[in-house]
Structures are given as C-alpha cells and as structure tokens.
Design a protein around this motif. Sequence first.
Motif, PDB file in Angstrom:
ATOM      1  N   TYR A  28       0.850  -1.185   0.000  1.00 42.95           N
ATOM      2  CA  TYR A  28       0.000   0.000   0.000  1.00 42.95           C
ATOM      3  C   TYR A  28       0.889   1.240   0.000  1.00 42.95           C
ATOM      4  N   ASN A  29       0.820   2.022  -1.062  1.00 40.21           N
ATOM      5  CA  ASN A  29       1.609   3.253  -1.197  1.00 40.21           C
ATOM      6  C   ASN A  29       3.086   3.008  -0.884  1.00 40.21           C
ATOM      7  N   GLU A  30       3.677   2.026  -1.576  1.00 40.21           N
ATOM      8  CA  GLU A  30       5.073   1.645  -1.352  1.00 40.21           C
ATOM      9  C   GLU A  30       5.951   1.970  -2.566  1.00 40.21           C
ATOM     10  N   GLU A  31       5.605   3.028  -3.285  1.00 44.01           N
ATOM     11  CA  GLU A  31       6.372   3.419  -4.461  1.00 44.01           C
ATOM     12  C   GLU A  31       7.857   3.574  -4.144  1.00 44.01           C
ATOM     13  N   ALA A  32       8.178   4.085  -2.966  1.00 41.51           N
ATOM     14  CA  ALA A  32       9.578   4.345  -2.617  1.00 41.51           C
ATOM     15  C   ALA A  32      10.333   3.093  -2.218  1.00 41.51           C
ATOM     16  N   MET A  33       9.639   2.023  -1.822  1.00 45.49           N
ATOM     17  CA  MET A  33      10.298   0.838  -1.272  1.00 45.49           C
ATOM     18  C   MET A  33      10.201  -0.397  -2.169  1.00 45.49           C
ATOM     19  N   ILE A  34       9.175  -0.495  -2.981  1.00 46.44           N
ATOM     20  CA  ILE A  34       8.864  -1.744  -3.664  1.00 46.44           C
ATOM     21  C   ILE A  34       9.961  -2.200  -4.619  1.00 46.44           C
ATOM     22  N   ALA A  35      10.665  -1.265  -5.248  1.00 43.89           N
ATOM     23  CA  ALA A  35      11.681  -1.654  -6.232  1.00 43.89           C
ATOM     24  C   ALA A  35      12.812  -2.447  -5.583  1.00 43.89           C
ATOM     25  N   ASP A  36      13.305  -1.984  -4.434  1.00 43.08           N
ATOM     26  CA  ASP A  36      14.385  -2.714  -3.758  1.00 43.08           C
ATOM     27  C   ASP A  36      13.913  -4.078  -3.277  1.00 43.08           C
ATOM     28  N   CYS A  37      12.660  -4.153  -2.831  1.00 41.77           N
ATOM     29  CA  CYS A  37      12.095  -5.439  -2.421  1.00 41.77           C
ATOM     30  C   CYS A  37      12.100  -6.421  -3.584  1.00 41.77           C
ATOM     31  N   LEU A  38      11.647  -5.980  -4.754  1.00 39.52           N
ATOM     32  CA  LEU A  38      11.554  -6.863  -5.910  1.00 39.52           C
ATOM     33  C   LEU A  38      12.925  -7.244  -6.448  1.00 39.52           C
ATOM     34  N   ALA A  40      15.574  -7.739  -4.717  1.00 38.86           N
ATOM     35  CA  ALA A  40      16.063  -8.800  -3.827  1.00 38.86           C
ATOM     36  C   ALA A  40      15.381 -10.127  -4.151  1.00 38.86           C
ATOM     37  N   LEU A  41      14.102 -10.091  -4.436  1.00 42.64           N
ATOM     38  CA  LEU A  41      13.376 -11.329  -4.753  1.00 42.64           C
ATOM     39  C   LEU A  41      13.816 -11.908  -6.089  1.00 42.64           C
ATOM     40  N   LEU A  42      14.144 -11.068  -7.038  1.00 44.91           N
ATOM     41  CA  LEU A  42      14.571 -11.555  -8.353  1.00 44.91           C
ATOM     42  C   LEU A  42      15.989 -12.117  -8.323  1.00 44.91           C
ATOM     43  N   ASP A  47      16.636 -23.077  -7.086  1.00 46.25           N
ATOM     44  CA  ASP A  47      16.660 -23.830  -8.349  1.00 46.25           C
ATOM     45  C   ASP A  47      15.271 -24.125  -8.907  1.00 46.25           C
ATOM     46  N   GLY A  48      14.257 -24.074  -8.060  1.00 47.32           N
ATOM     47  CA  GLY A  48      12.910 -24.380  -8.515  1.00 47.32           C
ATOM     48  C   GLY A  48      12.201 -23.163  -9.085  1.00 47.32           C
ATOM     49  N   ALA A  49      10.955 -23.363  -9.489  1.00 46.52           N
ATOM     50  CA  ALA A  49      10.157 -22.278 -10.064  1.00 46.52           C
ATOM     51  C   ALA A  49       9.512 -21.452  -8.951  1.00 46.52           C
ATOM     52  N   TYR A  50       9.481 -20.139  -9.147  1.00 49.14           N
ATOM     53  CA  TYR A  50       8.776 -19.290  -8.198  1.00 49.14           C
ATOM     54  C   TYR A  50       8.184 -18.078  -8.907  1.00 49.14           C
ATOM     55  N   GLU A  51       7.085 -17.617  -8.369  1.00 52.41           N
ATOM     56  CA  GLU A  51       6.423 -16.425  -8.873  1.00 52.41           C
ATOM     57  C   GLU A  51       6.351 -15.389  -7.768  1.00 52.41           C
ATOM     58  N   ILE A  52       6.259 -14.125  -8.164  1.00 53.61           N
ATOM     59  CA  ILE A  52       6.149 -13.022  -7.209  1.00 53.61           C
ATOM     60  C   ILE A  52       4.829 -12.318  -7.479  1.00 53.61           C
ATOM     61  N   THR A 108      10.715  -4.563   2.754  1.00 57.02           N
ATOM     62  CA  THR A 108      11.650  -5.558   3.277  1.00 57.02           C
ATOM     63  C   THR A 108      12.537  -6.086   2.158  1.00 57.02           C
ATOM     64  N   ARG A 109      13.790  -6.383   2.486  1.00 60.96           N
ATOM     65  CA  ARG A 109      14.745  -6.932   1.527  1.00 60.96           C
ATOM     66  C   ARG A 109      15.257  -8.268   2.063  1.00 60.96           C
ATOM     67  N   VAL A 110      15.022  -9.315   1.310  1.00 58.54           N
ATOM     68  CA  VAL A 110      15.418 -10.650   1.752  1.00 58.54           C
ATOM     69  C   VAL A 110      16.762 -11.023   1.134  1.00 58.54           C
ATOM     70  N   PRO A 111      17.533 -11.906   1.790  1.00 56.89           N
ATOM     71  CA  PRO A 111      18.828 -12.331   1.238  1.00 56.89           C
ATOM     72  C   PRO A 111      18.656 -13.237   0.025  1.00 56.89           C
ATOM     73  N   ALA A 112      19.724 -13.398  -0.741  1.00 53.91           N
ATOM     74  CA  ALA A 112      19.661 -14.173  -1.989  1.00 53.91           C
ATOM     75  C   ALA A 112      19.314 -15.634  -1.747  1.00 53.91           C
ATOM     76  N   GLY A 113      19.640 -16.167  -0.587  1.00 56.25           N
ATOM     77  CA  GLY A 113      19.351 -17.567  -0.291  1.00 56.25           C
ATOM     78  C   GLY A 113      18.058 -17.770   0.476  1.00 56.25           C
ATOM     79  N   TRP A 114      17.197 -16.764   0.472  1.00 53.71           N
ATOM     80  CA  TRP A 114      15.978 -16.793   1.295  1.00 53.71           C
ATOM     81  C   TRP A 114      15.086 -17.972   0.948  1.00 53.71           C
ATOM     82  N   LEU A 115      14.700 -18.101  -0.311  1.00 54.92           N
ATOM     83  CA  LEU A 115      13.794 -19.186  -0.692  1.00 54.92           C
ATOM     84  C   LEU A 115      14.434 -20.553  -0.488  1.00 54.92           C
TER      85      LEU A 115
END
Length: 501
Positions: A28-38, A40-42, A47-52, A108-115
């Motif tokens: 909700y109204n996260e224009e300033a934060m959402i890019a860094d979150c995504l 990190a997720l990308l 190794d498996g399939a995932y969607e965001i 939030t920013r998750v580490p590369a090995g999160w999933l």
Amino acid sequence: MDRGTIDRMMRREEELANPSISVIVPAYNEEAMIADCLRALLRQDYDGAYEIIVVENGSTDATGETARSFGDSRIRVVREPRRGYVNALRRGVRTSSGQILAFTDADTRVPAGWLTALVSRLSEDGVVACAGVFGFFDGPAWMRWLGRIAGRANWHLAGANMAVWRDAYEEAGGFDPQVNLGADLLLDLRLRRIGKVVIDRQLAAMTSSRRFLCAPVSALGRYFLNDAALLLAGRPLFPDFPNYRLSAFSGRKTASALGFGISLLLAAFFLACELPGSQIFGHVVAHGGKVPAVALTFDDGPSPATEEILRILDGYHIKATFFLIGENAARHPGGAARIVAGGHCLGNHTWSHPLLAPVESGGRLGREIDDAQRAIRQATGVAPELFRPPHGWRSPAMMRECGKRHLTVVTWTVDSCDWKGVPADEVVRRVLKEASPGSIILLHDGRGIVASPNAENTVEALPRIIEGLAHRGYRFATVADLLDEEAAGKKVPSQTADGRD
C-alpha cells in the motif's frame, strides 16, 4: 496419526524436490520501497520455479506501475481494492499457484538464499511453516544496532519473513479475514495444532525501521499488547495497522529522541540478559579462573550426534560437560545415560529451550527447570547441579528460580558459533583464537529441540579443537572440576588430550 496428516505427508514426499513457490507481497503506497524489495526477490538462488505476486492494496501512488516496470515474467501485479493487510494477503493466496506460500513486505529486503533456506527448513520432518528474524536497513546507527539485537528475538511467524506449505495453510483455515495486526501470529497458533512451526535464526530479512522512528511508544505498545491479547484471549486488541510514513510525520525529531531513549533502555536490558559475563542479575560462571585448563561444553543434547561426540572424547580420554534439554533427554534417554556412563558432567538446559526466557514468569521458568531436572534424572539417575540458560539469556526471575534450586548458572567464555551452521574450519578458528586459560567453550551436540539436528560441523571440528588446544599446552576439565579448583585452590583433575593426568 490421523488420515489428514498421513495424506499431507505423502503429498509432501512428492513435492520435496524443488517445490514451486508463490511469494506474496502486499503493498500500500510503497512506491519508494517496492523496487528494492523486488530486486532482492529476483536475485534468489533457488533452483525451482517461483512467482512473485504484488498485491496492490488500493494505493494512490505509483506502487503498481513501479512493480510492472520490471517487465519480468515472474512478477504479477494484482489489485485488491478493499483496504487492509489481511485482504491483500488473502487475495495473494487466491491468485497464487505455488506448493509453498512465502510472504514478505514491500519495505523488506530478503537475502539471496531466502527461498532456498525456507524450502530446506520446510523439508524437515513434520514442519508445516517457517519464519526468520529481522534487522533494519535504514534509520540512525543506534536504531540499526538495536534492530540487530532485538530483531533476532522473533518467536512466531512474521509476515515479512515466512513461508508455509499450501496444504497446511488450507487445513489451518488460512488468515483470519477479521484480523490485520496479528494475522501472522494467529495463523502461527492455528498451524501449531497440525504440525511444527520453526524459527530459523540464521535467516534474517532487512526491513524498514520507519514505524519505530515515527511512533516508537505506539508501535512497541501495539505489537506487545496485541500479541498478548491474541495469546491470552484469542482475539486482537488492535485489529488494524496504523499508517506509518516518515514523510507524513511532523514530529520526527521528537520521536527520534524519544525512540533513542527507549531503545537505549531496551538495549541495556538485552545486554544485561545476553552478555555471558554480566553479573547484574546475579552470579554467573563464565570463566574458570586463570588455570592452564579449558572446559568443553555441549548444549542442546542429547541427539543422534551425541554418540559421535562421545566417541571422539573417549578417543582422547577427555571429560566434558553436557547441558541437556529435558525434552531431548526424554526422547533419547540412552544417549543421556551414556554421557554419565562415560564420566562426563551434566547440566540442566530447561525442558523446551524457550526463546523468550528473559521475559517469562518465574513460575513458567521454574516448571521448565523442574521438568528438565525430572527427565534428566529419570534417564541418568543424576540430578544436575549446573544450569545454562537458553541462548545464555538471563533475567532476575530466572536467577531467583535457579537460586531456589541451588543451581549454579553457567554461561561461557568462547562461543564457537557452531549453532549458526558455519563451516568446521570457522568453528576451529574461533575456538583456537579466543581460548585462554580457564575458558569455558560453548559447542553444541543438538539444535534446540530439533529431533535430528545437523551437527556435522561440530563433529568435524572437535578433534581439531582438542588437538589444537592440547598443542598449546591446555589441559581439559569439566565445569564442575573448574569450580572445585576455584573454590578450594587445588589443582584441577584435568586430562591431556591423550588422557594422562
């Protein structure tokens, strides 16, 4: 075992090889934060399939457009016009297709090995959900420092860093549509009725500290009181989230100063609880005095790994000290008995290794100690006289309960950090670097109350630790021997690495 549990276990066997994951991000109204979150997720190494799935929850800014601008096929943006965190979560779940549902927040920013880490923990026997811990990536230095200390105290599923098997989520009834603040805790309580919920303390996500900078008293009070109401009454005291945005807050300097003061008090309390050598709440043994001996201690057993550790110690003719968890002693009574048969020293490490021991009541702590004492005595015939607090954290109530039972509280001088899962080389390096005469060395033959923990790094490191310390002239003693020597001024009955007195 009921039919539903059996069916779930059978499906789980088929899903364990790289299960598909849906990552749900309410925004909700996260224009300033959402890019860094995504970003990190990308960057995930899974190794498996995932969607965001970004659930744009009635935003009035460019949150949705920012997410779509990535142009990555893994990202889907859906709109949930009904405002409310839980509405966004439930919409994300309905839209998703993954075998595992993972959740994080747009700030939030998750580490590369999160999933990868989440799937690893979810693949353990009986585990239906997993969460991690937190730190802050923004705010003043004192706030980030506080976040490193307090963020690891998370004890339940938390929406910014968690995952659950879809079938378990559905069996538990999903998120309660009437609860926003506390939706994750309520789901946690439901899931614990059908399986295990684990907290991975090495899996840290970095989130924004803005809610604590904007309104530190309100934020802390709301979270604490709401959790208490959910635990005691099963319903929230505050069903909704306040809208914390730094740009909209006019009293930032006042809030920051107030937050700084509150944070200093909290930090002082946590340090008093956590520092191994702190005597502020009562006498603690963290060192054995300046003698040319060290004490090897092992926490969280007994477990299947205990057998191999006993074999190594026996090969070098060394006696050690084992702080047993009562639940594990009841699960592996033979392992506990073999510790005593080998001439090693025992200590009490509570019944269930509770995370929030520093804030537990004296009555609850007393039951934890007594239940563990009973289980250890039943398995070994020995009643321990030593006690090590879970995580080393103490409180005035804990120290009083130990005093009533005439238990000596023992912490450590050297933390090997084997419990973090670091490689054996790092475990050896830390111990040999930090050991000094009289050191009490913290190692682990278990990992909390996990039934089959992975302690391979400890097993691999132990012979090298023994040989390295022996090469430097150290002898080996139990904690009880070190205490006897300190009290009586006599030579400790220690052993060399080849067992010579």
